[in-house]
Design a protein around this motif. Structure first.
Motif, mmCIF file in Angstrom:
data_model
loop_
_atom_site.group_PDB
_atom_site.id
_atom_site.type_symbol
_atom_site.label_atom_id
_atom_site.label_comp_id
_atom_site.label_asym_id
_atom_site.label_seq_id
_atom_site.Cartn_x
_atom_site.Cartn_y
_atom_site.Cartn_z
ATOM 1 N N SER A 1 11.782 35.264 29.899
ATOM 2 C CA SER A 1 12.258 35.735 31.204
ATOM 3 C C SER A 1 11.944 37.209 31.429
ATOM 4 C CB SER A 1 13.772 35.520 31.325
ATOM 5 O OG SER A 1 14.089 34.153 31.243
ATOM 6 N N GLY A 2 11.238 37.806 30.478
ATOM 7 C CA GLY A 2 10.839 39.201 30.637
ATOM 8 C C GLY A 2 11.792 40.221 30.050
ATOM 9 N N LYS A 3 12.879 39.775 29.452
ATOM 10 C CA LYS A 3 13.795 40.710 28.803
ATOM 11 C C LYS A 3 13.183 41.115 27.471
ATOM 12 C CE LYS A 3 17.829 38.976 31.107
ATOM 13 N NZ LYS A 3 18.231 37.616 31.316
ATOM 14 N N GLU A 4 13.286 42.367 27.130
ATOM 15 C CA GLU A 4 12.642 42.895 25.939
ATOM 16 C C GLU A 4 13.604 42.958 24.753
ATOM 17 O OE1 GLU A 4 10.613 46.503 27.104
ATOM 18 O OE2 GLU A 4 9.140 45.349 28.249
ATOM 19 N N VAL A 5 14.282 41.845 24.480
ATOM 20 C CA VAL A 5 15.229 41.786 23.363
ATOM 21 C C VAL A 5 14.521 41.928 22.021
ATOM 22 C CG1 VAL A 5 16.980 40.475 24.628
ATOM 23 C CG2 VAL A 5 15.194 39.255 23.395
ATOM 24 N N TRP A 6 13.236 41.705 21.994
ATOM 25 C CA TRP A 6 12.428 41.833 20.786
ATOM 26 C C TRP A 6 12.261 43.282 20.346
ATOM 27 C CZ3 TRP A 6 8.261 44.709 22.282
ATOM 28 C CH2 TRP A 6 7.904 44.647 23.647
ATOM 29 N N ARG A 7 12.519 44.233 21.212
ATOM 30 C CA ARG A 7 12.308 45.647 20.890
ATOM 31 C C ARG A 7 13.174 46.143 19.723
ATOM 32 N NH1 ARG A 7 8.908 48.720 23.522
ATOM 33 N NH2 ARG A 7 8.162 48.093 25.549
ATOM 34 N N ASP A 8 14.239 45.439 19.408
ATOM 35 C CA ASP A 8 15.133 45.841 18.315
ATOM 36 C C ASP A 8 14.614 45.424 16.942
ATOM 37 O OD1 ASP A 8 16.936 46.947 20.123
ATOM 38 O OD2 ASP A 8 18.070 45.084 20.321
ATOM 39 N N TYR A 9 13.452 44.783 16.885
ATOM 40 C CA TYR A 9 12.962 44.200 15.635
ATOM 41 C C TYR A 9 11.518 44.605 15.327
ATOM 42 C CZ TYR A 9 17.103 41.486 16.488
ATOM 43 O OH TYR A 9 18.394 41.131 16.735
ATOM 44 N N ASP A 10 11.223 44.583 14.021
ATOM 45 C CA ASP A 10 9.864 44.801 13.533
ATOM 46 C C ASP A 10 9.208 43.487 13.140
ATOM 47 O OD1 ASP A 10 10.175 47.689 13.516
ATOM 48 O OD2 ASP A 10 11.345 47.459 11.678
ATOM 49 N N GLU B 1 11.679 46.578 4.360
ATOM 50 C CA GLU B 1 11.510 47.748 5.230
ATOM 51 C C GLU B 1 11.806 47.462 6.705
ATOM 52 O OE1 GLU B 1 7.774 49.840 4.697
ATOM 53 O OE2 GLU B 1 7.555 48.892 2.734
ATOM 54 N N ALA B 2 11.690 46.231 7.100
ATOM 55 C CA ALA B 2 11.708 45.883 8.526
ATOM 56 C C ALA B 2 13.111 45.584 9.051
ATOM 57 C CB ALA B 2 10.817 44.667 8.758
ATOM 58 N N ARG B 3 13.251 45.837 10.341
ATOM 59 C CA ARG B 3 14.396 45.301 11.077
ATOM 60 C C ARG B 3 13.962 43.882 11.438
ATOM 61 N NH1 ARG B 3 14.309 48.696 16.100
ATOM 62 N NH2 ARG B 3 12.108 48.413 15.673
ATOM 63 N N SER B 4 14.568 42.897 10.792
ATOM 64 C CA SER B 4 14.050 41.530 10.916
ATOM 65 C C SER B 4 15.073 40.581 11.526
ATOM 66 C CB SER B 4 13.597 41.003 9.559
ATOM 67 O OG SER B 4 14.665 40.996 8.657
ATOM 68 N N LEU B 5 14.528 39.542 12.119
ATOM 69 C CA LEU B 5 15.312 38.454 12.692
ATOM 70 C C LEU B 5 14.599 37.165 12.313
ATOM 71 C CD1 LEU B 5 17.588 37.441 14.578
ATOM 72 C CD2 LEU B 5 15.985 37.738 16.491
ATOM 73 N N ASP C 1 2.488 40.526 2.440
ATOM 74 C CA ASP C 1 3.488 40.897 1.440
ATOM 75 C C ASP C 1 4.851 40.832 2.135
ATOM 76 O OD1 ASP C 1 5.100 41.949 -0.510
ATOM 77 O OD2 ASP C 1 3.820 43.674 -0.932
ATOM 78 N N LYS C 2 5.310 39.606 2.285
ATOM 79 C CA LYS C 2 6.508 39.348 3.078
ATOM 80 C C LYS C 2 7.757 39.978 2.472
ATOM 81 C CE LYS C 2 9.157 35.558 5.122
ATOM 82 N NZ LYS C 2 9.213 34.108 5.322
ATOM 83 N N ASP C 3 7.939 39.869 1.185
ATOM 84 C CA ASP C 3 9.143 40.423 0.563
ATOM 85 C C ASP C 3 9.227 41.933 0.773
ATOM 86 O OD1 ASP C 3 9.793 37.873 -0.237
ATOM 87 O OD2 ASP C 3 9.383 38.208 -2.363
ATOM 88 N N SER C 4 8.135 42.637 0.564
ATOM 89 C CA SER C 4 8.130 44.092 0.770
ATOM 90 C C SER C 4 8.350 44.436 2.241
ATOM 91 C CB SER C 4 6.816 44.700 0.289
ATOM 92 O OG SER C 4 6.691 44.568 -1.096
ATOM 93 N N ILE D 1 4.894 40.056 14.000
ATOM 94 C CA ILE D 1 5.081 41.411 13.492
ATOM 95 C C ILE D 1 4.884 42.356 14.666
ATOM 96 C CG2 ILE D 1 4.339 43.149 11.833
ATOM 97 C CD1 ILE D 1 3.330 40.824 10.052
ATOM 98 N N LEU D 2 5.927 43.144 14.952
ATOM 99 C CA LEU D 2 5.959 43.976 16.141
ATOM 100 C C LEU D 2 5.782 45.461 15.843
ATOM 101 C CD1 LEU D 2 8.682 41.738 16.403
ATOM 102 C CD2 LEU D 2 7.904 42.214 18.708
ATOM 103 N N ASN D 3 5.694 45.827 14.587
ATOM 104 C CA ASN D 3 5.592 47.216 14.176
ATOM 105 C C ASN D 3 4.212 47.437 13.559
ATOM 106 O OD1 ASN D 3 5.663 49.382 12.129
ATOM 107 N ND2 ASN D 3 7.826 49.578 12.675
#
Length: 173
Positions: A97-106, A75-79, A68-71, A149-151
């Motif tokens: 490179s091991g940087k956790e820039v993905w942590r800001d997103y769901d 709700e998500a912090r998305s990129l 359910d992508k739209d829903s 999906i990270l959340n």
């Protein structure tokens, strides 16, 4: 394919049936970080499942889900990356490179740094190619698509397992 409710069929390729996906099993140094990876492109899933199966000497399995992508996106912090561009390249390089820039997103979606693309990314990371040259090369490649999906809470709420398909060596069911 998206239906009128914003629900799309997505695929997770591998060698196991995964009825209850778990974000914690993903590797942290992948393109979009530590999450559960899917694609909405069936042929891409087939190719990846066969590659994974060959490496592991196991059967290729496609797990099929409804998302359910739209829903989720409400709700998500998305990129979302719509092309191989400067921001995509910087993000992929940071993650690999091991940087956790993905942590800001769901939820992160965009092109895959697959075999066709990773050589260019690696040459850029090694300093062999400049960023403009790497982007010029990537410009001519049609991106495959990956969804990460990270959340876990959003994954549980918006992704529904429907079935799994075991593929023969030629890609048929």
């Amino acid at each position: 394919m998206k239906n009128s409710d914003g629900i799309i069929e997505v695929y997770h390729a591998g060698t196991e049936i995964i009825k209850s996906p778990d974000c914690k099993f993903g590797r942290k140094d992948l393109d979009f970080g530590h999450g559960f990876y899917l694609t909405d492109i069936y042929d891409q899933a087939i190719n990846f499942a066969h590659a994974r199966a060959k490496d592991r000497k196991m059967s290729a399995i496609i797990n099929v889900y409804l998302l359910d992508k739209d829903s989720l996106l409400r709700e998500a912090r998305s990129l979302i990356f719509n092309s191989y561009n400067d921001k995509w390249l910087d993000f992929i390089v940071a993650c690999r490179s091991g940087k956790e820039v993905w942590r800001d997103y769901d939820y992160i979606e965009g092109g895959v740094a697959d075999d066709r693309v990773i050589n260019t990314v690696n040459l850029f990371m090694q300093g062999v190619l400049s960023k403009p040259e790497a982007l010029r090369r990537l410009h001519y490649m049609k991106p495959n698509n990956q969804i990460c999906i990270l959340n876990q809470e959003l994954l549980n709420k918006h992704l529904q397992f429907t079935n799994s398909l075991t593929l023969s060596k030629d890609g048929s069911l």
